[in-house]
Design a protein around this motif. Structure first.
Motif, short mmCIF file in Angstrom:
data_model
loop_
_atom_site.label_atom_id
_atom_site.label_comp_id
_atom_site.label_asym_id
_atom_site.label_seq_id
_atom_site.Cartn_x
_atom_site.Cartn_y
_atom_site.Cartn_z
N GLY A 171 -32.16 -31.52 10.45
CA GLY A 171 -33.18 -32.31 11.12
C GLY A 171 -32.87 -33.79 11.13
O GLY A 171 -33.15 -34.49 12.10
N ARG A 172 -32.23 -34.27 10.08
CA ARG A 172 -31.91 -35.71 10.01
C ARG A 172 -30.87 -36.10 11.06
O ARG A 172 -30.71 -37.29 11.37
N ASP A 173 -30.13 -35.11 11.59
CA ASP A 173 -29.12 -35.38 12.63
C ASP A 173 -29.69 -35.18 14.04
O ASP A 173 -28.93 -35.15 15.02
N VAL A 174 -31.00 -34.97 14.13
CA VAL A 174 -31.63 -34.74 15.44
C VAL A 174 -32.59 -35.89 15.73
O VAL A 174 -33.48 -36.17 14.92
N ARG A 175 -32.39 -36.57 16.86
CA ARG A 175 -33.34 -37.63 17.21
C ARG A 175 -34.55 -37.05 17.92
O ARG A 175 -35.67 -37.41 17.65
N GLU A 176 -34.30 -36.12 18.84
CA GLU A 176 -35.41 -35.45 19.51
C GLU A 176 -34.92 -34.21 20.23
O GLU A 176 -33.72 -34.03 20.43
N ILE A 177 -35.88 -33.37 20.61
CA ILE A 177 -35.55 -32.17 21.38
C ILE A 177 -36.16 -32.35 22.77
O ILE A 177 -37.36 -32.56 22.91
N LEU A 178 -35.30 -32.29 23.79
CA LEU A 178 -35.74 -32.58 25.16
C LEU A 178 -35.81 -31.29 25.98
O LEU A 178 -35.00 -30.39 25.78
N PRO A 179 -36.76 -31.24 26.93
CA PRO A 179 -36.72 -30.13 27.87
C PRO A 179 -35.46 -30.26 28.72
O PRO A 179 -34.92 -31.36 28.84
N PHE A 180 -35.01 -29.17 29.30
CA PHE A 180 -33.79 -29.24 30.11
C PHE A 180 -34.04 -30.11 31.34
O PHE A 180 -35.08 -30.01 31.98
N SER A 181 -33.08 -30.97 31.65
CA SER A 181 -33.13 -31.73 32.90
C SER A 181 -31.74 -31.66 33.52
O SER A 181 -30.75 -31.48 32.80
N PRO A 182 -31.66 -31.77 34.84
CA PRO A 182 -30.35 -31.63 35.49
C PRO A 182 -29.31 -32.59 34.89
O PRO A 182 -29.62 -33.75 34.60
N ILE A 183 -28.13 -32.06 34.73
CA ILE A 183 -27.04 -32.83 34.13
C ILE A 183 -26.09 -33.27 35.23
O ILE A 183 -25.67 -32.45 36.05
N ILE A 193 -30.85 -30.79 22.69
CA ILE A 193 -31.09 -31.43 21.40
C ILE A 193 -30.31 -32.74 21.39
O ILE A 193 -29.10 -32.74 21.63
N LEU A 194 -31.01 -33.83 21.16
CA LEU A 194 -30.33 -35.13 21.10
C LEU A 194 -29.89 -35.35 19.65
O LEU A 194 -30.71 -35.64 18.77
N GLY A 195 -28.59 -35.14 19.43
CA GLY A 195 -28.06 -35.24 18.07
C GLY A 195 -27.49 -36.61 17.80
O GLY A 195 -27.12 -37.33 18.74
N ARG A 196 -27.42 -36.98 16.54
CA ARG A 196 -26.85 -38.28 16.19
C ARG A 196 -25.95 -38.15 14.97
O ARG A 196 -26.18 -37.36 14.07
#
Lengths: 175, 127
Positions: free
Chosen positions: A51-63, A107-110
């Motif tokens: 969890g400490r390596d995750v900034r936020e969880i985003l819904p899918f958006s076009p890449i 998942i926005l990881g850091r």
């Protein structure tokens, strides 16, 4: 999952054990220390990142694909005005691609200053467990997965969960 | 330093691109180019598009001039009207992506209307 045909050699397994022991010696486990894990699936297999390596969880958006980048990078997304990369974990872990569905998340990881999206098929849960529960990964895991694994255990509804290291994933992608 | 950049927008294989209009001196039909004319560059020859084969639906030829460099660049589906964007809207590529683009004409991105424009440096197209 695709078979890689590359099983870790005996010497590689010994080296991994030695490295893990050295790592444990540097970071002695405090028995009651807990760790938060974000559990998700890739090709119907369970994985987690801390969890400490995750900034936020985003819904899918076009890449947006970026010509010239390798297959391990899916492209870029706009996160409230900031442009972030999205890595292709399926390619990195040599697993079969699963089509995007309503359950797909990014998942926005850091890792340090580095930030990147990681597209996953489904975020199953966020759990808190004692750190000592996570064991070194089983030796039969394909090298493509164990290379990025921090550890594993039956952590979620009887499923073996492989805890991935965001640090190792991002380091591989950085030249 | 200018505060705005005027971009020619076009789309190839579903990817939106933007290019500074300053060195673009003219735009015309590809058919109008004389057969065998030297100095013709097709966009996909310089940008490694993800899913070949590349199909041009409405190709147009840009005459690009800057200093001593003169060449024709073939692009696809250009928008009629250029777009003026404030410089502050331009973002660098994320670190993990940028490292692979040093040898390409891609130099930055611009998020606009829910889409992401990839900005192309026309001068790097003729290298």
């Amino acid at each position: 999952m695709r078979k890689t045909g590359k099983e870790p050699s005996k010497t590689q397994l010994i080296l991994d054990t030695v490295r893990n022991q050295a790592e444990e010696a540097r970071n002695p486990e405090i028995p009651d220390e807990t760790v938060e894990l974000v559990i998700f699936t890739i090709a119907h297999r369970y994985f987690a990142i801390k969890g400490r390596d995750v900034r936020e969880i985003l819904p899918f958006s076009p890449i947006t694909e970026v010509p010239g980048s390798p297959r391990t990078i899916r492209g870029i997304i706009n996160v409230r005005g900031d442009i972030e990369s999205v890595i292709n974990l399926h390619t990195l872990l040599e697993m079969d691609e699963v089509p995007v569905s309503p359950a797909t998340r990014i998942i926005l990881g850091r890792s340090g200053e580095l930030l990147s999206g990681i597209q996953v098929e489904h975020v199953a849960d966020v759990i808190s467990i004692k750190k000592a529960v996570i064991k070194p990964v089983i030796s039969t895991l394909p090298l493509a997965i164990s290379n990025y694994a921090h550890g594993g255990e039956e952590l979620y509804k009887g499923h073996y969960v492989i805890v991935l290291s965001v640090d190792k994933l991002f380091k591989t992608l950085s030249k | 330093m200018k505060k705005d950049l005027t971009l020619l927008l076009f789309n190839i294989m579903g990817i939106d691109f933007g290019m500074d209009v300053e060195p673009v001196k003219a735009m015309g039909h590809v058919d109008a180019l004389v057969d065998g004319k030297s100095g013709i560059i097709w966009f996909h020859e310089k940008i490694n598009l993800p899913r070949p084969p590349v199909v041009y639906e409405f190709p147009r030829a840009l005459r690009i001039e800057t200093g001593k460099k003169r060449f024709y660049l073939i692009i696809d589906k250009p928008r009629d009207m250029p777009l003026v964007i404030p410089i502050k809207e331009i973002k660098p590529f994320p670190v993990l992506v940028e490292q692979f683009l040093h040898a390409t004409p891609l130099w930055a991105v611009c998020p606009i209307n829910g889409r992401i424009l990839l900005l192309v440096d026309p001068l790097k197209m003729c290298r």
